[in-house]
Design an enzyme around this catalytic site. Structure first.
Site, PDB file in Angstrom:
ATOM      1  N   VAL A   1      41.987  30.871  35.192  1.00 28.37           N
ATOM      2  CA  VAL A   1      41.607  29.861  36.452  1.00 28.37           C
ATOM      3  C   VAL A   1      42.366  29.874  37.307  1.00 28.37           C
ATOM      4  O   VAL A   1      43.512  30.071  37.290  1.00 28.37           O
ATOM      5  CB  VAL A   1      41.456  28.381  35.536  1.00 28.37           C
ATOM      6  CG1 VAL A   1      41.357  27.447  36.701  1.00 28.37           C
ATOM      7  CG2 VAL A   1      40.485  28.296  34.672  1.00 28.37           C
ATOM      8  N   CYS A   2      41.862  29.693  38.506  1.00 25.72           N
ATOM      9  CA  CYS A   2      42.827  29.684  39.693  1.00 25.72           C
ATOM     10  C   CYS A   2      43.417  30.960  39.902  1.00 25.72           C
ATOM     11  O   CYS A   2      43.200  31.910  39.743  1.00 25.72           O
ATOM     12  CB  CYS A   2      43.568  28.062  39.814  1.00 25.72           C
ATOM     13  SG  CYS A   2      44.430  27.677  41.128  1.00 25.72           S
ATOM     14  N   THR A   3      44.820  30.887  40.657  1.00 23.30           N
ATOM     15  CA  THR A   3      45.480  32.093  40.826  1.00 23.30           C
ATOM     16  C   THR A   3      46.342  32.657  39.516  1.00 23.30           C
ATOM     17  O   THR A   3      46.724  33.695  39.503  1.00 23.30           O
ATOM     18  CB  THR A   3      46.765  31.857  41.794  1.00 23.30           C
ATOM     19  OG1 THR A   3      47.359  30.852  41.251  1.00 23.30           O
ATOM     20  CG2 THR A   3      46.119  31.255  43.148  1.00 23.30           C
TER      21      THR A   3
END
Lengths: 281, 281
Positions: free
Chosen positions: A158-160
């Site tokens: 998830v995300c970076t």
């Protein structure tokens, strides 16, 4: 010391041990037979369509200093609520000391990388900013991701967190996403950046920024246990979002605010480039 | 030992200290001047409409054994991202040992109830199931809530955390909400149960179940810093939800699944009643 749950309901399994002064250790070893509702009410849920009630998934979620807590805690809610699943919180530190997130909230790991099970249903990492770049530069962390990903059923972020997957060489030729501030940087790892909330390419599933972890996790629960089970957990989380202000993406945010936020994040891709350059060829 | 943030960006402030082996203590004391983006890019954001860039809010978020981590970590993301705000994680335990959530994920408190600041901008509690009932029965915890609520600018909860507010006598005659499984039980505390995502009555703001914490927190950020700031943080969280399965409330979930879930939670109100009976008159 895992958080195996045999009940659908969040944490009712630990009820007996949840006196205010209890020790963490006791909570972890709590009697999983304590739960809300009768056995019959649980078994009845198993009769709903497209819903596999029990499973034995093994999930590993990476904790590293500077991770964004919400990236991880959103999916953790859904993964740990799957009856029979075991969720490991894996520290890349030397011991089981709490790991501080980017905003200072620290979470206790349950296992070190060395002691993490070898064969996983889900390998997961969340993102962050400087903390994620530091994790990308940490050889032991990347080696761990490479090793567990080789046998994991799903390799996820998830995300970076997708930058960590990229650094581990797990996104080559794959469609993937990230936080909007890091999405285009995925091309540094020969990934194909995609502007979608949740992106699946083979066994690699990536979510967009921070809050996308909720949608990401529900998609994965649906893949593992059926859409009916995901719908049950969506109801348990009362996930019927009503954001009180507009926006959520650069495209839908007030242009002045979006521009200013994009300017603030503008240095990030160069920071990713620098971290990416430390990887072994 | 607080998580004061002077930067809008989640946790960049801790960048210097976020080497993999750092101690928690060091992270908490990290140099807040490290951040992504220039001072100019931060100051520029302050020129956007309806947006107060800096503040000095003091937030206290209650941790008790068996709390639901996502109830707290959602709002924590937004509160701790407000530049200049200080967020305390307040344990109802005797020391700063990690507090285990209902699903086993343990979070480190930053302060005990005794050491928590007296005057708060936001007093917050999340919910849970058995853990929340235990907290309701704990006199010291309820005394703490009563005391801090008396002077807090906002008295708030997410999910069944509103039952703790009720037990503390803070919802008398107030419109309030909770997780759908506990909402009607609010009437035991002379509150007026309301089926809305976020309910404001005077200085009492309550959110619905678990994931409602994101909407709740954005509403509070908008109240404190303006809708522009809330929009900036919504973008930072990339909060553009796309749940992959239908539902989210009993009314919108497949009726068979909703019925089975409601049956499973059916014993909960009686459990609340029993906990409520322990309160002082």
């Amino acid at each position: 010391m895992t958080s195996t749950r045999r009940t659908l309901l969040a944490g009712i399994g630990a009820a007996a041990a949840l006196a205010p002064m209890m020790a963490l250790q006791r909570a972890m070893a709590a009697d999983p037979n304590e739960r809300i509702g009768t056995q019959e009410s649980h078994d009845a849920l198993g009769t709903a369509p497209d819903l596999q009630m029990y499973g034995s998934e093994v999930v590993a979620m990476l904790l590293y200093p500077g991770f964004t807590a919400l990236d991880l805690v959103g999916p953790h809610f859904f993964f740990a609520s799957m009856m029979g699943a075991t969720v490991h919180l894996v520290t890349n530190g030397a011991d089981l000391s709490p790991v501080a997130s980017d905003l200072g909230l620290a979470i206790s790991p349950t296992v070190t990388m060395a002691d993490c099970p070898k064969d996983l249903t889900i390998l997961f990492t969340g993102g962050g900013l400087q903390g994620t770049l530091n994790a990308m530069k940490d050889t032991a962390t990347i080696d761990f991701m490479v090793d567990r990903a080789a046998r994991a059923k799903y390799v996820t972020s998830v995300c970076t967190g997708s930058l960590i997957l990229g650094q581990a060489g797990l996104l080559k030729g794959k469609r993937a996403t990230s936080h909007w501030a890091g999405r285009e940087a995925l091309s540094m790892f020969d990934a194909i950046p995609v502007n979608e909330r949740v992106v699946t390419d083979g066994n690699v599933i990536t979510g967009a920024g921070v809050s996308a972890g909720l949608d990401f996790a529900l998609a994965l629960v649906a893949a593992l246990r059926g859409a009916g089970y995901a719908q049950a957990l969506r109801l348990q989380a009362e996930y019927a979002p009503e954001p009180p202000v507009p926006g959520g993406t650069p495209e839908t945010t007030d242009p002045q605010i979006a521009k200013l936020m994009q300017d603030m994040f503008a240095p990030f891709p160069a920071m990713v480039q620098e971290a990416a350059a430390t990887r072994r060829l």
